[in-house]
Write a protein that holds these residues in place. Structure first.
Motif, PDB file in Angstrom:
ATOM      1  N   THR A  97       0.797  -1.225   0.000  1.00  0.00           N
ATOM      2  CA  THR A  97       0.000   0.000   0.000  1.00  0.00           C
ATOM      3  C   THR A  97       0.828   1.273   0.000  1.00  0.00           C
ATOM      4  O   THR A  97       0.286   2.361   0.195  1.00  0.00           O
ATOM      5  CB  THR A  97      -0.956   0.009   1.210  1.00  0.00           C
ATOM      6  OG1 THR A  97      -0.195   0.018   2.422  1.00  0.00           O
ATOM      7  CG2 THR A  97      -1.868  -1.206   1.187  1.00  0.00           C
ATOM      8  N   GLY A  98       2.148   1.157  -0.211  1.00  0.00           N
ATOM      9  CA  GLY A  98       2.976   2.348  -0.318  1.00  0.00           C
ATOM     10  C   GLY A  98       3.157   3.067   1.003  1.00  0.00           C
ATOM     11  O   GLY A  98       3.295   2.448   2.049  1.00  0.00           O
ATOM     12  N   GLN A  99       3.136   4.393   0.961  1.00  0.00           N
ATOM     13  CA  GLN A  99       3.447   5.174   2.162  1.00  0.00           C
ATOM     14  C   GLN A  99       2.376   5.042   3.238  1.00  0.00           C
ATOM     15  O   GLN A  99       2.641   5.230   4.427  1.00  0.00           O
ATOM     16  CB  GLN A  99       3.624   6.646   1.798  1.00  0.00           C
ATOM     17  CG  GLN A  99       2.366   7.318   1.256  1.00  0.00           C
ATOM     18  CD  GLN A  99       2.524   8.822   1.093  1.00  0.00           C
ATOM     19  OE1 GLN A  99       3.153   9.471   1.930  1.00  0.00           O
ATOM     20  NE2 GLN A  99       1.982   9.379   0.024  1.00  0.00           N
ATOM     21  N   HIS A 100       1.164   4.706   2.868  1.00  0.00           N
ATOM     22  CA  HIS A 100       0.083   4.584   3.845  1.00  0.00           C
ATOM     23  C   HIS A 100      -0.107   3.115   4.204  1.00  0.00           C
ATOM     24  O   HIS A 100      -0.662   2.331   3.431  1.00  0.00           O
ATOM     25  CB  HIS A 100      -1.217   5.157   3.284  1.00  0.00           C
ATOM     26  CG  HIS A 100      -1.180   6.633   3.066  1.00  0.00           C
ATOM     27  ND1 HIS A 100      -1.229   7.547   4.096  1.00  0.00           N
ATOM     28  CD2 HIS A 100      -1.070   7.363   1.925  1.00  0.00           C
ATOM     29  CE1 HIS A 100      -1.169   8.779   3.609  1.00  0.00           C
ATOM     30  NE2 HIS A 100      -1.067   8.693   2.300  1.00  0.00           N
ATOM     31  N   THR A 101       0.352   2.737   5.379  1.00  0.00           N
ATOM     32  CA  THR A 101       0.214   1.356   5.845  1.00  0.00           C
ATOM     33  C   THR A 101      -0.764   1.251   7.015  1.00  0.00           C
ATOM     34  O   THR A 101      -0.817   0.246   7.703  1.00  0.00           O
ATOM     35  CB  THR A 101       1.580   0.789   6.261  1.00  0.00           C
ATOM     36  OG1 THR A 101       2.142   1.620   7.292  1.00  0.00           O
ATOM     37  CG2 THR A 101       2.535   0.733   5.068  1.00  0.00           C
ATOM     38  N   GLY A 102      -1.511   2.300   7.219  1.00  0.00           N
ATOM     39  CA  GLY A 102      -2.536   2.348   8.252  1.00  0.00           C
ATOM     40  C   GLY A 102      -3.487   3.480   7.924  1.00  0.00           C
ATOM     41  O   GLY A 102      -3.342   4.185   6.912  1.00  0.00           O
ATOM     42  N   ARG A 103      -4.483   3.675   8.779  1.00  0.00           N
ATOM     43  CA  ARG A 103      -5.465   4.719   8.551  1.00  0.00           C
ATOM     44  C   ARG A 103      -4.841   6.104   8.712  1.00  0.00           C
ATOM     45  O   ARG A 103      -4.008   6.316   9.580  1.00  0.00           O
ATOM     46  CB  ARG A 103      -6.648   4.569   9.509  1.00  0.00           C
ATOM     47  CG  ARG A 103      -7.540   3.377   9.235  1.00  0.00           C
ATOM     48  CD  ARG A 103      -8.682   3.288  10.231  1.00  0.00           C
ATOM     49  NE  ARG A 103      -8.190   3.054  11.593  1.00  0.00           N
ATOM     50  CZ  ARG A 103      -8.122   3.971  12.533  1.00  0.00           C
ATOM     51  NH1 ARG A 103      -8.512   5.218  12.276  1.00  0.00           N
ATOM     52  NH2 ARG A 103      -7.673   3.687  13.741  1.00  0.00           N
ATOM     53  N   SER A 104      -5.293   7.049   7.886  1.00  0.00           N
ATOM     54  CA  SER A 104      -4.829   8.436   7.957  1.00  0.00           C
ATOM     55  C   SER A 104      -5.822   9.231   8.789  1.00  0.00           C
ATOM     56  O   SER A 104      -6.700   9.923   8.264  1.00  0.00           O
ATOM     57  CB  SER A 104      -4.703   9.022   6.547  1.00  0.00           C
ATOM     58  OG  SER A 104      -3.776   8.292   5.782  1.00  0.00           O
ATOM     59  N   GLU A 142      -9.349   1.873   5.017  1.00  0.00           N
ATOM     60  CA  GLU A 142     -10.196   3.067   4.942  1.00  0.00           C
ATOM     61  C   GLU A 142     -11.580   2.721   4.400  1.00  0.00           C
ATOM     62  O   GLU A 142     -12.593   3.319   4.808  1.00  0.00           O
ATOM     63  CB  GLU A 142      -9.542   4.139   4.053  1.00  0.00           C
ATOM     64  CG  GLU A 142      -8.172   4.616   4.521  1.00  0.00           C
ATOM     65  CD  GLU A 142      -8.216   5.505   5.757  1.00  0.00           C
ATOM     66  OE1 GLU A 142      -9.284   5.625   6.376  1.00  0.00           O
ATOM     67  OE2 GLU A 142      -7.154   6.072   6.114  1.00  0.00           O
ATOM     68  N   ILE A 143     -11.652   1.765   3.483  1.00  0.00           N
ATOM     69  CA  ILE A 143     -12.943   1.342   2.922  1.00  0.00           C
ATOM     70  C   ILE A 143     -13.797   0.723   4.016  1.00  0.00           C
ATOM     71  O   ILE A 143     -14.970   1.074   4.199  1.00  0.00           O
ATOM     72  CB  ILE A 143     -12.720   0.342   1.779  1.00  0.00           C
ATOM     73  CG1 ILE A 143     -11.928   0.980   0.626  1.00  0.00           C
ATOM     74  CG2 ILE A 143     -14.048  -0.221   1.268  1.00  0.00           C
ATOM     75  CD1 ILE A 143     -11.492  -0.008  -0.447  1.00  0.00           C
ATOM     76  N   LYS A 144     -13.215  -0.192   4.728  1.00  0.00           N
ATOM     77  CA  LYS A 144     -13.913  -0.904   5.805  1.00  0.00           C
ATOM     78  C   LYS A 144     -14.404   0.051   6.884  1.00  0.00           C
ATOM     79  O   LYS A 144     -15.582   0.021   7.286  1.00  0.00           O
ATOM     80  CB  LYS A 144     -12.961  -1.944   6.392  1.00  0.00           C
ATOM     81  CG  LYS A 144     -13.324  -2.521   7.742  1.00  0.00           C
ATOM     82  CD  LYS A 144     -12.166  -3.372   8.263  1.00  0.00           C
ATOM     83  CE  LYS A 144     -12.278  -3.648   9.749  1.00  0.00           C
ATOM     84  NZ  LYS A 144     -13.371  -4.563  10.086  1.00  0.00           N
ATOM     85  N   LYS A 145     -13.521   0.900   7.379  1.00  0.00           N
ATOM     86  CA  LYS A 145     -13.860   1.745   8.519  1.00  0.00           C
ATOM     87  C   LYS A 145     -14.802   2.892   8.145  1.00  0.00           C
ATOM     88  O   LYS A 145     -15.521   3.419   9.000  1.00  0.00           O
ATOM     89  CB  LYS A 145     -12.596   2.297   9.169  1.00  0.00           C
ATOM     90  CG  LYS A 145     -11.774   1.223   9.890  1.00  0.00           C
ATOM     91  CD  LYS A 145     -12.592   0.479  10.945  1.00  0.00           C
ATOM     92  CE  LYS A 145     -11.735  -0.487  11.727  1.00  0.00           C
ATOM     93  NZ  LYS A 145     -12.543  -1.304  12.690  1.00  0.00           N
TER      94      LYS A 145
END
Length: 529
Positions: free
Chosen positions: A48-55, A193-196
């Motif tokens: 997932t590149g630079q985003h490996t968790g929720r922003s 992000e889709i799930k949450k």
């Protein structure tokens, strides 16, 4: 086909639109498009590149006049002006409409037909479509014809938002409009992000229907006894609810209605860093087969997974359909809860491995939502544990004021007579760096005694720091493990550490003390006078 598949999304395109493809077709597209690769066992691996968790700082709720007074505004739910959202959404839709290929999925959120919503996702990537298909409830084919979404997710991970133009903070933006019934996700490939985003929607809708939405896992025993497991990431919700002796209802999001508990989802999203085949065989097996989607998991040139490798992130994930777990609860629904378990990973090592809570204590710990983070789990953390309080064990997903959910929980515990427990899956014998992680074998033995009813009749002693009732003996668990102070070699160090955590609980309680009754204020953790 394009027009019907994109109806309700606002995306107009003459592009190729792949609607409601099955897992094999989505994997084929994802591989041919270079979106990832297969593991040796057939699971799809995506980075997932630079985003490996929720922003978290890039999440916004549109300040629509019809909902503004009911939203819990602040750092969690940041305001976005309606006109900014309209412009941002229009630009994202236009950008998507110019893509040569799009993927859509029509799905349900909510296993109980009386409380479900219809969701349509439009995205640029086959693997994100597969993630959503795994994560949510897949309607029968016959129900897809004429499918009309209640909410749409417009997903553009490669699109970069413009802070000055779009009213956001960075090139990443997750914006939710309850009035438009639309979620726009841009600038991040992290699929969580889709799930949450849909969990946030359910947290908004269900209280008005008299249903408590919960960030918890749930399972049911052979006698129909339902257990809920509240907890933040890393506390063991997925691990402890995936029990071969009990049927899994779901691993993360549920509703508690007048008739019982129901899963919001049709899949699981398990954290798999250092996953053990011996300790967690069900999750292991589900993650090593075709149909699973693995995020930021390391594999060698042959595709053999190394679940101990955290080179991309500690937050490695496996997303798979819930039917990959054997013996699940049919239909994702079950009866009313008999036990409510609140999980904490206490890295200070001072909370007992299990304690029985009164209803007032249960509401207090629900609103506190305590766990502790340690170095290695998140960037920027030092050597010392960091206390984290996330109200209702899910503050980032609560669009309404926490008191709404806290009051509903208290009412349901009282109405349905559930027993309540606080379980520490963190450290014992010392804080992180000195002590050791709680044995999962001991935790399972304690839960077994709680869920079969035998622990409720045990002899208890009161902890002097936190006011918790600790059992004196539990079969299969050494006595010195049950009382955390007894497990520390340095008793004075335990006392200092416990007193420090008490002070943190006390400071956190100030944020919601005025919104609870005298019964909850009476059991609040506080320093000795």
């Amino acid at each position: 086909m394009s027009a019907s598949a994109l109806a309700g999304t606002g995306v107009a395109a003459a592009s190729t639109v792949h609607a409601n493809l099955t897992a094999p077709a989505l994997v084929q597209h994802a591989l041919s498009r270079g979106e990832g690769r297969l593991s040796a066992d057939g699971a799809f691996i995506a980075l997932t590149g630079q985003h490996t968790g929720r922003s978290v700082q890039d999440k916004f709720v549109v300040d629509d006049p019809s909902v503004s007074e009911q939203v819990w505004w602040g750092k969690i739910n940041q305001k976005m002006a309606p006109e900014k959202f309209a412009g941002f959404a229009a630009r994202v839709r236009e950008w998507l409409g110019a893509r040569p290929v799009l993927f859509t999925q029509d799905l349900y959120a909510g296993a109980d037909p009386a409380h479900r919503i219809r969701v349509r996702l439009v995205t640029t990537n086959a693997w994100h479509a597969m993630f959503a298909r795994n994560m949510f409830i897949r309607p029968p084919v016959a129900e897809l014809e004429g499918f009309t979404p209640d909410f749409t997710i417009v997903h553009a991970p490669e699109f970069e938002a413009d802070p000055a133009r779009d009213g956001c903070r960075s090139s990443t933006c997750i914006a939710l409009s309850f009035a438009a019934k639309t979620i726009v996700i841009a600038g991040t490939s992290y699929a969580g992000e889709i799930k949450k985003s849909i969990f946030t929607v359910m947290n908004w809708l269900l209280p008005e229907r008299g249903v408590l939405p919960m960030h918890c896992s749930a399972n049911v025993g052979r006698k129909g006894d339902v257990a809920l497991f509240f907890g933040l990431s890393g506390t063991g919700k997925t691990t402890l609810s995936s029990d071969p002796e009990r049927a899994l209802i779901g691993d993360d999001e549920h509703g508690w209605s007048d008739t019982g508990v129901f899963n919001f989802e049709g899949g699981c999203y398990a954290k798999v860093i250092k996953l053990s085949k011996d300790a967690e065989p069900q999750i292991w097996d589900a993650s090593h087969r075709f149909g699973a989607v693995l995020e930021n998991v390391v594999a060698d040139e042959r595709g053999v997974l190394d679940l101990d490798d955290n080179r991309f992130t500690e937050n490695t994930r496996s997303c798979y359909p819930i039917e990959f777990i054997p013996g699940i609860a049919p239909g994702g629904v079950a009866g009313l809860p008999k036990n409510v378990v609140m999980l904490t990973a206490d890295a200070f090592g001072v909370l007992p491995p299990i304690s029985k809570l009164t209803p007032a204590q249960a509401m207090y710990h629900f609103l506190s939502g305590y766990t502790a983070r340690v170095a290695g789990t998140e960037k920027g953390l030092g050597k010392e544990p960091q206390a984290t309080f996330s109200t209702c064990f899910g503050a980032p997903f609560l669009p309404r004021h926490p008191e709404v959910y806290g009051k509903m929980l208290a009412e349901r515990i009282a109405r349905d007579g559930a027993d309540c427990w606080l379980v520490n899956t963190g450290w014992t014998g010392g804080a992180y760096g000195t002590g050791h992680r709680m044995s999962i074998g001991h935790t399972r033995a304690l839960l077994r005694a709680a869920l079969d009813g035998s622990l409720a009749n045990a002899e208890f002693e009161k902890d002097p720091f936190f006011g918790l009732m600790i059992p004196k003996s539990v079969p299969g668990v050494p006595a010195e493990v049950l009382n955390p102070r007894a497990a520390w070699a340095d008793k004075a160090a335990y006392d200092r550490t416990a007193a420090e955590l008490v002070r943190r609980f006390e400071a956190n309680f100030e944020s919601f003390a005025g919104a609870v009754g005298e019964d909850v204020r009476a059991v609040a953790i506080k320093a000795a006078a």
